[in-house]
Structures are given as structure tokens and as C-alpha cells.
Design a protein around this motif. Structure first.
Motif, mmCIF file in Angstrom:
data_model
loop_
_atom_site.group_PDB
_atom_site.id
_atom_site.type_symbol
_atom_site.label_atom_id
_atom_site.label_comp_id
_atom_site.label_asym_id
_atom_site.label_seq_id
_atom_site.Cartn_x
_atom_site.Cartn_y
_atom_site.Cartn_z
ATOM 1 N N LEU A 164 13.846 52.230 13.978
ATOM 2 C CA LEU A 164 14.466 51.028 14.504
ATOM 3 C C LEU A 164 13.656 49.776 14.240
ATOM 4 O O LEU A 164 14.198 48.675 14.248
ATOM 5 C CB LEU A 164 14.656 51.169 16.017
ATOM 6 N N ARG A 165 12.353 49.942 14.005
ATOM 7 C CA ARG A 165 11.552 48.752 13.775
ATOM 8 C C ARG A 165 11.861 48.125 12.432
ATOM 9 O O ARG A 165 11.617 46.946 12.203
ATOM 10 C CB ARG A 165 10.062 49.103 13.836
ATOM 11 N N LYS A 166 12.384 48.949 11.511
ATOM 12 C CA LYS A 166 12.740 48.392 10.209
ATOM 13 C C LYS A 166 14.246 48.220 10.059
ATOM 14 O O LYS A 166 14.706 47.324 9.387
ATOM 15 C CB LYS A 166 12.281 49.336 9.085
ATOM 16 N N ASP A 167 15.029 49.128 10.669
ATOM 17 C CA ASP A 167 16.477 49.080 10.434
ATOM 18 C C ASP A 167 17.141 48.004 11.267
ATOM 19 O O ASP A 167 18.040 47.315 10.802
ATOM 20 C CB ASP A 167 17.105 50.426 10.792
ATOM 21 N N GLU A 168 16.754 47.893 12.534
ATOM 22 C CA GLU A 168 17.342 46.851 13.388
ATOM 23 C C GLU A 168 16.178 46.155 14.057
ATOM 24 O O GLU A 168 15.908 46.377 15.239
ATOM 25 C CB GLU A 168 18.234 47.493 14.446
ATOM 26 N N PRO A 169 15.455 45.304 13.329
ATOM 27 C CA PRO A 169 14.204 44.779 13.882
ATOM 28 C C PRO A 169 14.421 43.984 15.156
ATOM 29 O O PRO A 169 15.275 43.127 15.235
ATOM 30 C CB PRO A 169 13.666 43.882 12.774
ATOM 31 N N TYR A 170 13.652 44.318 16.164
ATOM 32 C CA TYR A 170 13.699 43.573 17.411
ATOM 33 C C TYR A 170 12.336 42.912 17.557
ATOM 34 O O TYR A 170 11.456 43.133 16.746
ATOM 35 C CB TYR A 170 13.987 44.512 18.581
ATOM 36 N N SER A 171 12.167 42.072 18.521
ATOM 37 C CA SER A 171 10.903 41.378 18.760
ATOM 38 C C SER A 171 10.447 40.722 17.452
ATOM 39 O O SER A 171 11.262 40.164 16.732
ATOM 40 C CB SER A 171 9.896 42.371 19.324
ATOM 41 N N TYR A 205 23.595 47.676 25.926
ATOM 42 C CA TYR A 205 22.883 48.895 25.522
ATOM 43 C C TYR A 205 21.825 48.463 24.528
ATOM 44 O O TYR A 205 22.150 47.988 23.455
ATOM 45 C CB TYR A 205 23.837 49.892 24.871
ATOM 46 N N SER A 206 20.570 48.593 24.896
ATOM 47 C CA SER A 206 19.544 48.143 23.963
ATOM 48 C C SER A 206 18.739 49.332 23.485
ATOM 49 O O SER A 206 18.477 50.254 24.243
ATOM 50 C CB SER A 206 18.623 47.126 24.629
ATOM 51 N N ARG A 207 18.345 49.300 22.236
ATOM 52 C CA ARG A 207 17.624 50.409 21.648
ATOM 53 C C ARG A 207 16.229 49.971 21.280
ATOM 54 O O ARG A 207 16.002 48.816 20.925
ATOM 55 C CB ARG A 207 18.341 50.878 20.382
ATOM 56 N N TYR A 208 15.323 50.927 21.319
ATOM 57 C CA TYR A 208 13.913 50.604 21.098
ATOM 58 C C TYR A 208 13.242 51.828 20.503
ATOM 59 O O TYR A 208 13.618 52.947 20.827
ATOM 60 C CB TYR A 208 13.291 50.267 22.454
ATOM 61 N N GLU A 209 12.288 51.596 19.648
ATOM 62 C CA GLU A 209 11.594 52.718 19.022
ATOM 63 C C GLU A 209 10.318 53.014 19.787
ATOM 64 O O GLU A 209 9.330 52.282 19.649
ATOM 65 C CB GLU A 209 11.266 52.355 17.568
ATOM 66 N N SER A 210 10.340 54.064 20.606
ATOM 67 C CA SER A 210 9.121 54.402 21.337
ATOM 68 C C SER A 210 8.368 55.484 20.573
ATOM 69 O O SER A 210 8.757 55.892 19.503
ATOM 70 C CB SER A 210 9.454 54.861 22.751
ATOM 71 N N ALA A 211 7.291 55.960 21.170
ATOM 72 C CA ALA A 211 6.466 56.931 20.451
ATOM 73 C C ALA A 211 7.224 58.207 20.174
ATOM 74 O O ALA A 211 6.947 58.904 19.210
ATOM 75 C CB ALA A 211 5.222 57.248 21.271
#
Lengths: 366, 159, 378
Positions: C237-244, C312-318
Motif C-alpha cells: 500500500l505504500r507504493k500502490d496507494e501512497p498515503y502520508s 474505510y481507510s487502509r494502511y500498511e502495517s508490519a
């Protein structure tokens, strides 16, 4: 040289009682001394193992417990009193037995294992002549007595009435029985070269020729096969699947507490010491000093050889091998059961058989 | 054509796309199995990744709701589907299409009491198997005792 | 070495083993009912719910700011990620624009947390396989990260740091320098772990080719995170739908390539985590070098009272893809809050990939999936 029992018997024969009672006395006293030696061994080995483990894991190990105010310093010998503290704790713990367990079998199974270890100690030398009984079938006796422990393991797992203990016991029994074959084959190799099963003959052969480990490439390989097989025999990592901590809690030893647990521990560390002693006197020259490794120096030079030096050399070689076994424990992951069996049956046994064949050819040629 | 247009075209009255809430409302729960099959297999949509199924209670004493969140790993699109229905309505399960729904639907049953058809193994997942009641409903009253143990130990915290 | 057993030919001589809630190996209070035929497993059924603390019901009675400590306790090994994803969900609901400095601090903290969580995952996986020493080494290195966090917000494990609208404290004066020192110390340690564990022949025997997760099975089950990336996809998700501010940094996504066995086996899942630690270290360095100045508290709202709606928010956790579904009806407490935890879906795939292997392999596969019961049971 005569063995301890013989020399003790001769020493006390001036007392005018029935010969059989004297013989009994001459047998029981070394036995008791051996038992005390085993108890001392387990106390020191446990402390040593905890310190070795700690230093490899970048921490310090037991540091707090001291005896009579003497803690042992800040750097290494920190918790010397831990030896006594653990002993007292284990001996005075409550003896819990599960409700549906077979009480008789649970009570006797630790003792069967430790009897096997104690019987093996009878045939192992500590120096030139410092052997309880110098059998003329020495090596064969040692191998045979190490197998007595399997019965105890199976009984321990069965009597605990616990599926996980049963798994551990079954795995352990399969492992011990399988790995006895490479052990027997590699020791047979030595017997072929040396010509005798008696322990003192093996070491005197090494005194006259050279240490077995460098005698020929095949005995060199045999040493490593032997060493890895005995790690499997004593259920140490990487072969400790029966007591795999992350799967079976403590395997077949789970349900035992207090005194019985300490008996199991005693047998495990006694086994480690036994196999290291056997490796030392069979492959590494026993009570000979390292300066005699290739028999270069004449025997009247100062080469630290003799009766008391012999004890020192033999014990230091054995303790070094025990240290290597502990080193392996904290370095390697463990093998799965089928991989363990694969290593034994498909790698070690063919290699040992090939070794056996090739060493006879070597002996014929050289 | 956008996703909303494709779906309204295909299923006419059973669905309604709400722009304000950016989600698809299913008006007829019994058609959900056909709609879910269409969402998964149609080449223009290909929603192969089910992220989350949340149950919710509409707080009017009658209706519950389910919110499904889908995404497509190939087309990089996102869709939210919602169904609102009365208490004892049976909803077709989407477990045969997305195995991720297996545990999520069990949780919806466990916490809300939503009944699913064709689920391989419908039983409570987070609460003990013999718990009574469905806790996340707004009209849930904490039972006094569970197997003889008093459930709230000290009621002074909230009474 | 094994083929998956066709379930229709299992005879009745099966044993049901219970790896109970208390066990030295299962990562938390997880109960596994294993149906075995001798040593070979035919079905594994995870039974969860032993750590259920009614997080979602509690959140219906707490205001939005009060929920942050509760989110920390869901995944206690990666609590910065949980509170970050929750704060992002609330900010999406309220349409709040954050200052740059806050975003950079959040990224630094999130990536350090990712390193800490992966250190435990890597060490615990070694522990499950039998190698006890690398676990103590990874925990020793993780202590240094926890020291950094303690310098930052006073807590070592459950931080209550990332609030909706900002962060609770600004960076202390020498935080940046200490973090650089830590990263200089840490990167050679990864080579040490590789020497002892990653390339160890016995470790490879235990984990390569075991528990292979095919990519389509993984997507069908909702698996996400390093466990899915090991099966060959670079879905992050950090690359596909970048947030922050992730789109400002330059980093790679490690993908499982089947270097020591099949693509998607346990070794791949382990190795993807090792490589991700290096990438996270890269991101932290870049973020620290370009952190802007500003006030971290200026966007903290006085009262959080979002308008009626859902998000609905998505986030990439560990561990994977954390989702927060928040339904608000205009009050200052949420009407419904649902947390989609990645380990929940990762655990559900355990039965599929460990049937046909031995009991020791079930432990290996479970260790490679890296679950935390806190976020599964909530």
C-alpha cells in the motif's frame, strides 16, 4: 595396569573377613564414588551450560546467587552459588504425578536411564589404570550399556499419560536406536585397526603409533560421523526433536517434577560426558598428552605425561568436546524428525560402511 | 462506464448506487449471490480481493447492516457494498467466492446474529461457543451470570 | 518431499491433538486443534477468542481521542501502526490537512516500528525452528529502538503517540542524531543474522519448500503484507496507494523469489521480512534528512466531531493491510468502529497451507505467518 576394583581389593585383603564381603566392599565403594562424580558433573555442567549459553547470546547468565556472601565477581564467575541453589531446589520440590498416570512406571523410568549411564561409567577410564573394571570387551560393553536408556525413555513417555510426551518418547526411541548403528560401525573401524576391544590396548596403540584422528583419512571421517551421531544419541540440538521446546514443551520429560527431573538431567549430562570421554580416548589419544600426537619426542623428555597428567589431559579433551556440544546447541536450529532419520539411514550408514571397507584396504597397503 | 453504471445496468432495481456515500446498496438480499458472482467474474470489474466485512446496527431496533469492502488487485479499483435488512433475514454467504469471507462472516454472526446461508462452518468465533446473545447489537444487555460466574464484577463503573 | 494428502482417503485412525492456549510456541493465546494421522497433519483448525477484549464495543462508548490507547493495545508489537492507521481514518472522516512535519515524524516512527516488529518476527521464527540464539540478538537490537521511543514519548511498548490531527510530542533535541547512530549500528547486524540463520543449511532444510502459499490462494483468503509479497507480488500500500508522505521517498519492495526453494514458502516469508528491515532503514534516513520544521500541535482539533458518514481507510502495517471502517452519525463517539486486522486473514490460511505436512511444520508455518493475537481477537 590393574583396574580400581582389583587394586582396592588387594589393598584391603589384609582384613580377616570372608573374601566375598571384601569383594563386595571393593565393588560398592567405586560405584558410590562414580555416583558422586555423576552428581558433581551435572551440577557443574548445568552451570557451565548456562554461562556458555549466556555469553553466546550477548548476556551474562546467572550472576546474583552467591555462597556465604561470595558472589564470584562481576565479569564471569558471577552466580557460583546457583549450583547449590538449583540442586537444593530440585531435591526439595513437590513430586507431582498426573492423576491417570501409571505411578509405578513413572517412578522407575528415571532410574532405568541413570542406571544405564552409571553402568557405562564402569568401563570408562580416567587415566592409565584408573578404570573401575578393565574389561577385555571394553568398547562393546560401553556401546551395549548406552542402549539401556531407551527403555527408560519409552516408559517415561508412556507412563505420563500425555499425547505430547508419547510423541516425544517415540521420536526419541526411534532416534536413539537408529543412531547406534553409525556409532557401532565407526567404533568397529577403530577395533579393526587396533585389533582389540580393550580400552587400555586402544590407548597404548595410540601411544605407540599415532592418535586415531590423524591416522588415516578414513578414521578422520569416522571421528566426525561418530561425534555427530553421539549428539543425536544424547538428544542434543540439532537433534533434540524429542525435547523440542517450542513444540512439545519438554517432550517426554514434561510430567516429571523435582527429584525425578534432576535424575533425568543427571542422565543427560552424564551421557554427554560419557560419549565425550569415549571420543577422547578412542580418537584423541585418551590420557596421552598432545605432545605425543605423532610420537616424535622420546619418552624421557618433558612432555607432561604420566598418571596424574593423564587425568588432566583426558578430562580436558572430554570437557572440550562437551563445550563443542553446548556450542552446537546454541547455534543451530533443529532438524525435523524425518530429516533426522534421513541423515542417519541415507547418509551416515552408507558412509560408515564405505569407510569400514576402505580402511581395511588402507591397513593392507600401509 | 463506471462501476456504478455497469451494476445498475445489469441488476436494475436490486441495486442502488449512492454517490454521497460512495457505495452500492443492495436492496434485495436474496439477489446478493448473483451480484457477488458478477462482481468477481466480470472482466470490467474483477474484484478478487475481499478486504473486510463489517456488520453494523442501525440503532432503530429493527435493522442490521453489512458492509463489504472489495478491491481489485489488477484494475486497482475499490468498491463498497452495503446490505441493510431486518433481524432474521438470511443472507447468502460469499465464502465460495472469496475464502476470506469465512472468518469475517462467522464474526458477523457471532457479534450481531446475522444468519448466512451456505457457510461451511458457521459457529461462534470470538466468544465462547455457549455464549448467549449477540454483543455488538445496540440493544444488548450484559448477562448477569455466565456459568455461575458474575459477569460484571463491579457495576459501580457504569451504574 | 510430501504430497498433500487427498482428504477423502483419510481413514478413521486419526488423532486429535490440542496445542492448547498455553504453549511455548504459538504466538499468543491461540489454540490449534490438529487432526493428525501419525505425524502427518490432515487438518488444522485455529480456535481464537481467548484474548477478546471487546475493543469494538468499547469504542462505541469512547470519544475519538480516547480510542487511541485502545488501538495501541490491539497489535501490541506494532502499536504505532495501529494508532497511525486509526488517526488516518479519523482525519479522512474530518477532512483535516496535516502539517508536513507531523507527516514526516509519523513516517519515521512508523518505519522504526516496522523494524522493531520484524525483528521479533525474525527472531521468533528462528526460535520456533530451534535456533535460540538469534532471538536474543534481535531482541537486544530491538531494545535500542525501544530506547529511542522512550526518549520520544516516554513509553516502551504502548505509546499513545499518534493522535488524530498530529502527534502528542515533538521530537526531543538529540533524537535525530541518536537515530542515525542506531541505524549505523543496526545495518551490519542484519548481515550477522544472515550469517547465523538465513544461510544456515539446517534452517533452509526446515523452512524451504514448506508451507507454500500460491498467490491466487493468498489473494482469495485475503492475505496481505510480507506473507503475500513472499508469494511473488509487489502489492504494497505504500507504493500502490501512497498515503502520508510515502511518495516522496525512494525505496524498493522486497518480493519473494524462491531463492532457496519454491516461491511463497516459509523461507521466502522470512527473507522478505529481513529485506524489509533494510528498506525501512533507508526510509528513516531519508525522512530524517529532509524533515521540515513546524509546529506539531497546530492541527489538533479541539473537539473531534465528524459529520455523518462512513470511511474505510487502509494502511500498511508490519503484518499487512490494516483497515479501519468507521461509521459516524455526527456525535463525538463513533457509531460503529471495525478494525480489519491483517493477522486475522493471515491466520485463516493456516489450514490450507499446512495440510499434508508434519506437526513440526505446522509450527514453522505459523511462525512464518507472524501473527499477533491481540489484533486477531481485538
Amino acid at each position: 595396569m590393574t583396574s580400581i576394583v582389583d587394586s582396592l581389593f588387594n589393598y584391603i585383603s589384609f582384613i580377616n573377613i570372608d573374601m566375598n564381603i571384601l569383594l563386595l566392599f571393593a565393588i560398592v565403594v567405586p560405584g558410590l564414588i562414580l555416583f558422586i562424580l555423576m552428581a558433581l558433573n551435572v551440577m557443574l555442567s548445568v552451570y557451565f551450560e548456562r554461562k556458555v549459553a549466556a555469553f553466546m547470546q550477548d548476556r551474562l547468565g546467572p550472576m546474583e546467587v552467591g555462597i556465604f556472601g561470595f558472589k564470584g565477581g562481576k565479569k564471569f564467575w558471577g552466580g557460583i552459588g546457583q549450583i547449590f541453589a538449583d540442586t537444593v531446589k530440585l531435591l526439595t520440590k513437590e513430586d507431582i504425578m498426573p492423576a491417570n498416570a501409571d505411578k509405578f512406571l513413572m517412578t522407575i523410568s528415571p532410574f532405568i536411564i541413570v542406571i544405564g549411564a552409571l553402568l557405562t561409567f564402569i568401563g570408562i577410564p580416567f587415566s592409565d589404570g584408573l578404570i573401575v573394571s578393565d574389561f577385555n570387551i571394553g568398547i562393546l560393553y560401553i556401546i551395549a550399556m548406552s542402549s539401556v536408556g531407551v527403555i527408560g525413555v519409552i516408559l517415561a513417555g508412556w507412563s505420563s499419560n500425555n499425547k505430547w510426551s508419547l510423541y516425544g518418547a517415540m521420536r526419541s526411541a526411534a532416534q536413539i536406536i537408529s543412531y547406534e548403528i553409525p556409532i557401532g560401525l565407526t567404533l568397529l573401524l577403530i577395533v579393526i585397526v587396533c585389533g582389540s576391544l580393550q580400552v587400555s590396548d586402544i590407548v597404548s596403540w595410540q601411544a605407540n603409533h599415532r592418535w586415531f584422528i590423524i591416522h588415516s583419512p578414513f578414521t578422520f571421517i569416522a571421528f566426525f560421523i561418530y561425534f555427530i551421531s553421539v549428539i543425536a544419541e544424547t538428544n542434543r540440538t540439532p537433534f533434540d526433536i524429542p525435547e523440542a521446546e517450542s513444540e512439545l514443551v519438554a517432550g517426554w520429560m514434561t510430567e516429571f517434577s523435582g527429584f525425578k527431573w534432576s535424575i533425568f538431567f543427571m542422565s543427560e549430562y552424564a551421557n554427554m560426558l560419557i560419549v565425550s570421554l569415549v571420543a577422547s580416548f578412542v580418537f584423541l589419544g585418551g590420557w596421552l598428552s598432545p605432545f605425543t600426537i605423532i610420537n616424535v619426542f622420546p619418552h624421557n623428555w618433558l612432555i607432561f605425561d604420566g598418571f596424574y597428567w593423564g587425568i588432566f589431559w583426558l578430562l580436558s579433551k572430554a570437557i572440550f568436546l562437551v563445550f563443542v556440544m553446548m556450542w552446537f546447541r546454541w547455534t543451530f536450529p533443529r532438524l525435523r524428525v524425518d530429516q533426522l532419520m534421513y541423515v542417519c539411514w541415507k547418509v551416515f550408514i552408507p558412509f560408515s560402511l564405505a569407510n569400514l571397507f576402505l580402511v581395511t584396504i588402507w591397513e593392507l597397503i600401509f | 462506464m463506471s462501476i456504478s453504471d455497469i451494476l445498475t445496468d445489469q441488476f436494475k432495481d436490486s441495486v442502488e448506487f449512492s454517490d454521497q456515500q460512495n457505495c452500492l446498496f443492495i436492496k434485495d438480499p436474496s439477489k446478493w449471490d448473483k451480484i457477488s458472482l458478477f462482481i468477481k467474474n466480470d472482466k470490467r470489474m474483477k474484484f478478487n480481493y475481499l478486504m473486510c466485512i463489517s456488520g453494523y446496527d442501525l440503532d432503530d431496533g429493527v435493522n442490521l447492516g453489512l458492509a463489504y469492502n472489495f478491491s481489485s488487485t489488477e484494475l486497482k479499483t475499490y468498491l463498497e457494498v452495503r446490505i441493510e435488512f431486518a433481524y432474521l433475514t438470511h443472507i447468502p454467504s460469499v465464502t465460495p467466492l472469496w475464502r476470506a469471507a469465512d472468518w469475517h462472516e462467522r464474526e458477523a454472526y457471532d457479534l450481531f446474529g446475522i444468519l448466512f446461508d451456505n457457510h461451511p462452518d458457521m459457529k461462534r468465533i470470538l466468544l465462547p461457543d455457549d455464549w448467549e446473545g449477540h454483543p455488538l447489537r445496540k440493544d444488548y444487555i450484559t448477562p448477569e451470570y455466565y456459568k455461575g460466574m458474575p459477569v460484571p464484577k463491579d457495576k459501580s463503573y457504569w451504574e | 518431499m510430501f504430497k498433500v494428502i487427498d482428504k477423502s482417503i483419510i481413514n478413521a485412525d486419526e488423532m486429535v491433538l490440542n496445542m492448547g492456549p498455553q504453549h511455548p510456541s504459538t504466538h499468543g493465546v491461540l489454540r490449534l486443534r490438529i487432526i493428525t494421522d501419525g505425524e502427518i497433519v490432515s487438518k488444522v483448525e485455529p480456535v481464537i477468542g481467548y484474548l477478546h477484549r471487546c475493543f469494538e464495543k468499547h469504542c462505541e462508548n469512547l470519544s475519538y481521542e480516547q480510542i487511541v490507547p485502545f488501538t495501541d493495545r490491539c497489535d501490541y508489537l506494532a502499536s504505532m501502526h495501529m494508532s497511525h492507521s486509526y488517526s488516518m481514518a479519523v482525519e479522512k472522516l474530518m477532512d483535516v490537512e496535516l502539517p508536513e512535519r507531523v507527516e514526516y515524524i509519523r513516517v519515521v516512527v512508523a518505519e522504526l516500528q516496522r523494524i522493531a516488529s520484524h525483528l521479533i518476527a525474525v527472531g521468533a521464527f528462528g526460535l520456533d525452528v530451534g535456533a535460540i540464539t538469534p532471538f536474543t540478538w534481535t531482541l537486544r537490537d530491538r531494545e535500542r529502538i525501544l530506547d529511542l521511543f522512550e526518549m520520544l514519548c516516554g513509553a516502551r511498548l504502548l505509546y499513545n503517540y499518534v493522535w488524530p490531527g498530529g502527534v502528542s510530542h515533538d521530537l526531543p533535541p538529540n533524537f535525530i542524531q541518536k537515530t542515525h547512530e542506531f541505524l549505523d549500528y543496526f545495518l551490519p547486524q542484519i548481515d550477522e543474522y544472515n550469517q547465523v540463520l538465513t544461510t544456515n543449511k539446517i534452517f533452509i532444510e526446515r523452512s524451504a519448500d514448506v508451507g507454500v502459499l500460491p498467490l491466487d490462494v493468498g489473494i482469495n483468503y485475503g492475505v496481505s503484507g510480507p506473507s503475500l509479497r513472499a508469494s511473488g507480488t509487489s502489492f504494497d500500500l505504500r507504493k500502490d496507494e501512497p498515503y502520508s508522505v510515502y511518495d516522496k521517498f525512494d525505496f524498493n519492495i522486497p518480493v519473494g523469489e524462491g531463492l532457496m526453494g519454491t516461491v511463497g514458502d516459509c523461507w521466502d516469508r522470512y527473507y522478505v521480512r529481513v529485506l524489509e528491515m533494510k528498506e525501512s532503514a533507508k526510509i528513516v534516513r531519508q525522512a530524517l534528512d529532509s524533515i521540515p520544521s513546524g509546529d506539531v500541535h497546530e492541527a489538533l482539533p479541539k473537539k473531534i466531531r465528524p459529520k455523518k458518514g462512513e470511511v474505510y481507510s487502509r494502511y500498511e502495517s508490519a503484518r499487512g493491510d490494516v483497515g479501519f471502517y468507521i461509521k459516524s452519525d455526527g456525535k463525538n463517539i463513533p457509531q460503529r468502529l471495525k478494525m480489519r486486522s491483517p493477522a486475522y486473514c493471515n491466520l485463516s490460511v493456516l489450514n490450507e497451507i499446512s495440510s499434508g505436512w508434519m506437526i513440526s511444520d505446522v509450527i514453522t508455518v505459523l511462525g512464518s505467518l507472524d501473527i499477533v493475537l491481540g489484533e486477531i481477537d481485538r
